[in-house]
Design a protein around this motif. Structure first.
Motif, PDB file in Angstrom:
ATOM      1  N   GLU A  46      35.110 105.475  19.823  1.00  0.00           N
ATOM      2  CA  GLU A  46      34.818 104.192  19.182  1.00  0.00           C
ATOM      3  C   GLU A  46      36.103 103.392  18.963  1.00  0.00           C
ATOM      4  O   GLU A  46      36.139 102.184  19.211  1.00  0.00           O
ATOM      5  N   PHE A  47      37.142 104.077  18.503  1.00  0.00           N
ATOM      6  CA  PHE A  47      38.428 103.437  18.256  1.00  0.00           C
ATOM      7  C   PHE A  47      38.994 102.856  19.547  1.00  0.00           C
ATOM      8  O   PHE A  47      39.418 101.705  19.592  1.00  0.00           O
ATOM      9  N   PHE A  48      38.988 103.639  20.615  1.00  0.00           N
ATOM     10  CA  PHE A  48      39.537 103.196  21.890  1.00  0.00           C
ATOM     11  C   PHE A  48      38.765 101.980  22.411  1.00  0.00           C
ATOM     12  O   PHE A  48      39.350 100.986  22.841  1.00  0.00           O
ATOM     13  N   ARG A  49      37.438 102.042  22.344  1.00  0.00           N
ATOM     14  CA  ARG A  49      36.597 100.931  22.807  1.00  0.00           C
ATOM     15  C   ARG A  49      36.875  99.668  21.991  1.00  0.00           C
ATOM     16  O   ARG A  49      37.021  98.575  22.540  1.00  0.00           O
ATOM     17  N   GLU A  50      36.983  99.815  20.663  1.00  0.00           N
ATOM     18  CA  GLU A  50      37.242  98.668  19.796  1.00  0.00           C
ATOM     19  C   GLU A  50      38.597  98.044  20.105  1.00  0.00           C
ATOM     20  O   GLU A  50      38.739  96.824  20.170  1.00  0.00           O
ATOM     21  N   ARG A  51      39.613  98.855  20.335  1.00  0.00           N
ATOM     22  CA  ARG A  51      40.954  98.357  20.667  1.00  0.00           C
ATOM     23  C   ARG A  51      40.959  97.651  22.020  1.00  0.00           C
ATOM     24  O   ARG A  51      41.609  96.629  22.196  1.00  0.00           O
ATOM     25  N   GLN A  52      40.222  98.208  22.988  1.00  0.00           N
ATOM     26  CA  GLN A  52      40.144  97.572  24.308  1.00  0.00           C
ATOM     27  C   GLN A  52      39.465  96.208  24.202  1.00  0.00           C
ATOM     28  O   GLN A  52      39.919  95.230  24.797  1.00  0.00           O
ATOM     29  N   GLU A  53      38.374  96.142  23.440  1.00  0.00           N
ATOM     30  CA  GLU A  53      37.673  94.874  23.280  1.00  0.00           C
ATOM     31  C   GLU A  53      38.535  93.863  22.546  1.00  0.00           C
ATOM     32  O   GLU A  53      38.540  92.679  22.891  1.00  0.00           O
ATOM     33  N   ALA A  54      39.288  94.325  21.530  1.00  0.00           N
ATOM     34  CA  ALA A  54      40.167  93.415  20.791  1.00  0.00           C
ATOM     35  C   ALA A  54      41.291  92.891  21.695  1.00  0.00           C
ATOM     36  O   ALA A  54      41.658  91.726  21.604  1.00  0.00           O
ATOM     37  N   ARG A  55      41.787  93.745  22.559  1.00  0.00           N
ATOM     38  CA  ARG A  55      42.898  93.336  23.423  1.00  0.00           C
ATOM     39  C   ARG A  55      42.449  92.454  24.580  1.00  0.00           C
ATOM     40  O   ARG A  55      43.108  91.487  24.942  1.00  0.00           O
ATOM     41  N   TYR A  56      41.323  92.817  25.202  1.00  0.00           N
ATOM     42  CA  TYR A  56      40.910  92.124  26.430  1.00  0.00           C
ATOM     43  C   TYR A  56      39.695  91.219  26.243  1.00  0.00           C
ATOM     44  O   TYR A  56      39.194  90.694  27.218  1.00  0.00           O
ATOM     45  N   GLY A  57      39.192  91.087  25.044  1.00  0.00           N
ATOM     46  CA  GLY A  57      38.109  90.152  24.788  1.00  0.00           C
ATOM     47  C   GLY A  57      36.729  90.693  25.127  1.00  0.00           C
ATOM     48  O   GLY A  57      35.803  89.931  25.285  1.00  0.00           O
ATOM     49  N   GLY A  58      36.564  91.989  25.248  1.00  0.00           N
ATOM     50  CA  GLY A  58      35.245  92.559  25.474  1.00  0.00           C
ATOM     51  C   GLY A  58      34.626  92.210  26.804  1.00  0.00           C
ATOM     52  O   GLY A  58      33.419  92.137  26.932  1.00  0.00           O
ATOM     53  N   GLY A  59      35.428  91.944  27.824  1.00  0.00           N
ATOM     54  CA  GLY A  59      34.896  91.677  29.150  1.00  0.00           C
ATOM     55  C   GLY A  59      34.466  90.242  29.366  1.00  0.00           C
ATOM     56  O   GLY A  59      33.820  89.916  30.334  1.00  0.00           O
ATOM     57  N   ASN A  60      34.819  89.355  28.452  1.00  0.00           N
ATOM     58  CA  ASN A  60      34.440  87.951  28.590  1.00  0.00           C
ATOM     59  C   ASN A  60      35.562  87.126  29.204  1.00  0.00           C
ATOM     60  O   ASN A  60      35.668  85.942  28.968  1.00  0.00           O
ATOM     61  N   GLY A  61      36.377  87.776  30.008  1.00  0.00           N
ATOM     62  CA  GLY A  61      37.512  87.088  30.637  1.00  0.00           C
ATOM     63  C   GLY A  61      37.058  86.166  31.737  1.00  0.00           C
ATOM     64  O   GLY A  61      35.883  86.087  32.081  1.00  0.00           O
ATOM     65  N   PRO A  62      37.984  85.433  32.340  1.00  0.00           N
ATOM     66  CA  PRO A  62      37.642  84.438  33.356  1.00  0.00           C
ATOM     67  C   PRO A  62      37.065  85.044  34.629  1.00  0.00           C
ATOM     68  O   PRO A  62      36.310  84.388  35.344  1.00  0.00           O
ATOM     69  N   CYS A  63      37.373  86.303  34.946  1.00  0.00           N
ATOM     70  CA  CYS A  63      36.899  86.854  36.216  1.00  0.00           C
ATOM     71  C   CYS A  63      35.692  87.772  36.062  1.00  0.00           C
ATOM     72  O   CYS A  63      35.060  88.109  37.046  1.00  0.00           O
ATOM     73  N   CYS A  64      35.395  88.203  34.876  1.00  0.00           N
ATOM     74  CA  CYS A  64      34.328  89.200  34.735  1.00  0.00           C
ATOM     75  C   CYS A  64      33.181  88.664  33.943  1.00  0.00           C
ATOM     76  O   CYS A  64      32.776  89.019  32.945  1.00  0.00           O
TER      77      CYS A  64
END
Length: 64
Positions: A46-64
């Motif tokens: 859960e911690f790793f997933r939350e940190r990834q979403e906080a860092r990369y925006g949860g997959g809502n980037g311009p290409c994905c």
């Protein structure tokens, strides 16, 4: 002497992880125990997933 060397090793390891963006779960758990004893800490997954979403925006980037 050995204690000092071990402390330096831990510090360098933590610094290296932070430089490449790997979150430090052990520090998070310690923080939760000391600061928020009434709350349950997230699991590592859960911690790793939350940190990834906080860092990369949860997959809502311009290409994905």
């Amino acid at each position: 002497m050995f204690e000092d060397l071990a402390k330096v090793g831990r510090y360098l390891g933590q610094a290296a992880r932070l430089m490449v963006g790997v979150p430090d779960y052990d520090n998070y758990v310690q923080h939760m125990r000391l600061t928020h004893p009434d709350q349950e800490a997230m699991t590592y997954e859960e911690f790793f997933r939350e940190r990834q979403e906080a860092r990369y925006g949860g997959g809502n980037g311009p290409c994905c």
